[in-house]
Enzyme design. Structure first.
Site, short mmCIF file in Angstrom:
data_model
loop_
_atom_site.label_atom_id
_atom_site.label_comp_id
_atom_site.label_asym_id
_atom_site.label_seq_id
_atom_site.Cartn_x
_atom_site.Cartn_y
_atom_site.Cartn_z
N CYS A 70 30.16 37.53 45.79
CA CYS A 70 29.24 37.91 44.71
C CYS A 70 28.00 38.50 45.36
O CYS A 70 28.10 39.20 46.36
CB CYS A 70 28.93 36.74 43.79
SG CYS A 70 28.13 35.33 44.61
N ARG A 75 27.90 32.33 42.85
CA ARG A 75 28.93 32.51 41.82
C ARG A 75 30.33 32.50 42.42
O ARG A 75 31.26 31.93 41.83
CB ARG A 75 28.70 33.82 41.05
CG ARG A 75 27.49 33.76 40.13
CD ARG A 75 27.21 35.09 39.48
NE ARG A 75 26.60 35.99 40.46
CZ ARG A 75 26.27 37.25 40.22
NH1 ARG A 75 26.50 37.80 39.04
NH2 ARG A 75 25.72 37.99 41.16
#
Length: 109
Positions: A70, A75
């Site tokens: 990410c 994430r």
């Protein structure tokens, strides 16, 4: 104080690139807009909150090698944790895009 965030495990760009170069599926788990602004060649964009659902619907084998990334690794760490909990065995949190790109440039020199 000494607890390790399970979602932060991984994130070594050299390990991520070894796995990518060996044929791992590369998942960019950022937003569609972030992906459109730049991504790793060959990466597939699936927002982090949809990764498990998407891969399960596709019937992807749980022993498929997967590298997720990410912007910072947060994430991708969440998505990686979801996959591990669901029984995927060959996943790796590659961390952030810029870190991966910098390592690639550094390795080319």
């Amino acid at each position: 104080m000494f607890a390790v965030n399970a979602n932060a495990q991984g994130m070594s760009p050299s390990v991520a690139w070894d796995k990518i170069n060996a044929g791992a599926l590369v998942l960019d788990v950022r937003t569609e807009q972030e992906f459109a602004a730049g991504h790793l060649e060959g990466a597939v964009n699936i927002p982090f909150e949809l990764v498990l659902t998407h891969l399960t619907k596709q019937g992807l084998s749980k022993d498929t090698a997967i590298v997720l990334y990410c912007r910072s690794g947060r994430r991708s760490g969440i998505a990686n944790g979801d996959l591990v909990k669901a029984g995927f065995t060959q996943t790796y949190n590659g961390g952030g895009l810029e870190m991966l790109q910098a390592h690639l440039k550094q390795s080319a020199n």
